[in-house]
Write a protein that holds these residues in place. Structure first.
Motif, PDB file in Angstrom:
ATOM      1  N   GLU A 156       0.840  -1.208   0.000  1.00 32.33           N
ATOM      2  CA  GLU A 156       0.000   0.000   0.000  1.00 32.33           C
ATOM      3  C   GLU A 156       0.868   1.249   0.000  1.00 32.33           C
ATOM      4  N   LEU A 157       1.998   1.209   0.727  1.00 36.57           N
ATOM      5  CA  LEU A 157       2.955   2.320   0.690  1.00 36.57           C
ATOM      6  C   LEU A 157       3.446   2.547  -0.734  1.00 36.57           C
ATOM      7  N   ARG A 158       3.798   1.469  -1.407  1.00 35.82           N
ATOM      8  CA  ARG A 158       4.269   1.573  -2.792  1.00 35.82           C
ATOM      9  C   ARG A 158       3.208   2.214  -3.687  1.00 35.82           C
ATOM     10  N   ARG A 159       1.970   1.791  -3.526  1.00 34.42           N
ATOM     11  CA  ARG A 159       0.887   2.316  -4.364  1.00 34.42           C
ATOM     12  C   ARG A 159       0.657   3.804  -4.097  1.00 34.42           C
TER      13      ARG A 159
ATOM     14  N   GLN B 211      14.190  -2.407  -0.758  1.00 29.47           N
ATOM     15  CA  GLN B 211      13.685  -2.687  -2.106  1.00 29.47           C
ATOM     16  C   GLN B 211      13.241  -4.141  -2.221  1.00 29.47           C
ATOM     17  N   SER B 212      13.971  -5.038  -1.552  1.00 25.22           N
ATOM     18  CA  SER B 212      13.556  -6.447  -1.553  1.00 25.22           C
ATOM     19  C   SER B 212      12.193  -6.612  -0.894  1.00 25.22           C
ATOM     20  N   LEU B 213      11.975  -5.916   0.233  1.00 23.33           N
ATOM     21  CA  LEU B 213      10.670  -5.983   0.890  1.00 23.33           C
ATOM     22  C   LEU B 213       9.567  -5.459  -0.015  1.00 23.33           C
ATOM     23  N   LEU B 214       9.845  -4.375  -0.729  1.00 22.04           N
ATOM     24  CA  LEU B 214       8.851  -3.813  -1.647  1.00 22.04           C
ATOM     25  C   LEU B 214       8.542  -4.794  -2.767  1.00 22.04           C
ATOM     26  N   ASP B 215       9.569  -5.384  -3.359  1.00 19.47           N
ATOM     27  CA  ASP B 215       9.361  -6.329  -4.460  1.00 19.47           C
ATOM     28  C   ASP B 215       8.633  -7.582  -3.989  1.00 19.47           C
TER      29      ASP B 215
ATOM     30  N   ARG C 168       9.770   4.305  -7.354  1.00 22.48           N
ATOM     31  CA  ARG C 168      10.530   3.167  -6.825  1.00 22.48           C
ATOM     32  C   ARG C 168      11.632   3.638  -5.877  1.00 22.48           C
ATOM     33  N   ARG C 169      12.359   4.688  -6.275  1.00 22.98           N
ATOM     34  CA  ARG C 169      13.443   5.180  -5.440  1.00 22.98           C
ATOM     35  C   ARG C 169      12.918   5.831  -4.158  1.00 22.98           C
ATOM     36  N   VAL C 170      11.854   6.626  -4.286  1.00 19.59           N
ATOM     37  CA  VAL C 170      11.298   7.283  -3.091  1.00 19.59           C
ATOM     38  C   VAL C 170      10.750   6.246  -2.122  1.00 19.59           C
ATOM     39  N   ALA C 171      10.030   5.250  -2.633  1.00 22.32           N
ATOM     40  CA  ALA C 171       9.470   4.218  -1.759  1.00 22.32           C
ATOM     41  C   ALA C 171      10.575   3.457  -1.028  1.00 22.32           C
ATOM     42  N   ALA C 172      11.641   3.090  -1.754  1.00 28.81           N
ATOM     43  CA  ALA C 172      12.729   2.326  -1.140  1.00 28.81           C
ATOM     44  C   ALA C 172      13.450   3.140  -0.080  1.00 28.81           C
ATOM     45  N   THR C 173      13.713   4.412  -0.368  1.00 25.66           N
ATOM     46  CA  THR C 173      14.446   5.229   0.606  1.00 25.66           C
ATOM     47  C   THR C 173      13.589   5.587   1.806  1.00 25.66           C
ATOM     48  N   GLU C 174      12.304   5.834   1.590  1.00 22.79           N
ATOM     49  CA  GLU C 174      11.393   6.096   2.719  1.00 22.79           C
ATOM     50  C   GLU C 174      11.341   4.883   3.648  1.00 22.79           C
TER      51      GLU C 174
END
Length: 424
Positions: free
Chosen positions: A45-48, A92-96, A73-79
């Protein structure tokens, strides 16, 4: 009670207790798995939400120059990395993984939510399903999920590779060519003055390199003669051979060619060089090796005395402030750049550990916005985070003393401290 009855009675009592504890552990593992499934939903949901915000900014002409998907993608990973205090690659692994579980692998997500899968088993399925066409996911899950209850995570991954190979539409030759583009070498500090150096290589190159190191190491074993016998283990000889080859390009007595010796920085307090190291209660370590951390006084003295490619830095024995930067090395970098490299040691973005030696020196306040080229307006950023600073809504402020205060696009704030406090 007879002697023969004692073991059986004691064993029964222990078995009852052990069984109850194992039941509790299994229940906790199921709960952990269920929470991991809920976490996956929240992370996706954060990614979306971040993707939606990036699309809205692009439509309003507020894009930083990156493609919308790349920005999101970059903002989500760094946040996520900054919030959880994990590396950006881990975030990024958690997001993927979360995106795969909630969108393309519903069966795996359901099994995780029910506690039938551990998260380690889940990651094995998600990793091996990567790059499979969506039309294959259903068969992939149906084949693997029944086997997940009887296999370890490593065993399930091995089985998943076989299934993936059968279902993948691309030839293994094509995939090998793509994988070669990701070859890399990594350094991971370990305990007690040691570190791991690992290389991700094409299998044939890795095997050839390992065999060469092993063959040279075996040849150095010597004969049975006590004077010629090498008492090092084969593992120790392998490590020493690889070190010699990478440092000098030669192995003692082997006749191999000479290579280029690397240059590193070692910070040595003055009293360490005098063999009068700091007291045990002192906060200052005997010496510090750039990219690693504290090293022993003996190693520091040996490096300072015998290694001309090391830059020797004399520091105050109590505060650790640099007193002098030696100028005994060829092609010395400019004073300010070297000073900043010693201060920062790594990229100064929250959680990033990439070496300052290969990073950019960034003006915190941009040069075109009247930012000065001063130590209190400069900091090392790796290429990825340098671009992130200029392409997204991440903001940074110099708070004095080398401290950087970062503000994420979400408004959350993070602080990074310099590796070494230097007198100005």
């Amino acid at each position: 009670m007879t002697t023969s009855e004692l073991p059986r009675t004691a064993t029964a009592a222990v078995d009852g207790g052990v069984s109850a504890i194992l039941d509790a552990i299994i229940a906790l593992e199921r709960l952990t798995a269920s929470l991991a499934a809920s976490r996956a939903v929240a992370i996706d949901e954060l990614r979306r939400l971040i993707l939606t915000a990036a699309e809205r900014d692009a439509q309003g002409g507020r894009s930083g120059g990156w493609d919308t998907a790349v920005t999101a993608r970059r903002v989500a990973a760094t946040e996520l990395a900054a919030a959880l205090r994990v590396s950006e690659s881990a975030a990024q692994s958690l997001l993927d993984e979360s995106a795969a579980l909630t969108t393309t692998l519903p069966g795996t997500h359901a099994a995780l939510r029910e506690g039938a899968l551990s998260y380690a088993h889940t990651v094995a399925i998600v990793d091996e399903a990567r790059n499979l066409p969506p039309s294959s996911h259903d068969e992939f899950e149906k084949t693997l999920l029944p086997e997940s209850t009887t296999r370890t995570a490593a065993g399930l991954r091995q089985r998943a590779r076989i299934v993936r190979e059968r279902l993948h539409p691309d030839s293994i030759d094509e995939r090998c060519r793509d994988a070669r583009e990701r070859r890399d070498v990594r350094l991971e500090p370990a305990r007690d003055g040691m570190a791991w150096l690992t290389a991700y290589l094409p299998a044939e190159n890795a095997i050839a390199a390992y065999r060469r190191v092993s063959e040279i190491a075996s040849s150095l074993g010597g004969s049975g003669d006590a004077e010629q016998r090498d008492d090092r283990t084969l593992a120790q000889r392998r490590a020493d051979v690889m070190t010699d080859l990478l440092h000098d390009g030669i192995v003692s007595g082997s006749g191999a060619g000479r290579g280029v010796r690397a240059q590193v920085l070692v910070t040595v307090p003055a009293l360490t060089l005098l063999d009068r190291g700091a007291a045990p209660v002192s906060p200052v370590p005997p010496a510090t090796l750039e990219g690693y951390g504290p090293i022993s006084a003996d190693v520091a003295r040996r490096l300072a005395a015998h290694a001309p490619s090391f830059t020797r830095l004399l520091t105050h024995p109590e505060t650790g402030a640099v007193l002098s930067v030696g100028r005994d090395r060829y092609a010395v970098p400019r004073d300010l750049r070297l000073w900043l490299r010693i201060r920062d040691e790594t990229c100064r973005f929250p959680g990033c550990g990439r070496s300052a030696a290969s990073a950019d020196v960034d003006h915190t306040v941009d040069w075109q916005h009247s930012g000065a080229t001063r130590h209190d307006n400069l900091a090392h950023l790796c290429e990825a985070h340098h671009r992130l600073k200029h392409q997204t809504a991440w903001l940074v402020h110099q708070a004095g003393g080398g401290v950087l205060e970062w503000t994420a696009p979400s408004g959350r704030q993070y602080r990074t401290d310099p590796a070494t406090r230097l007198a100005c």
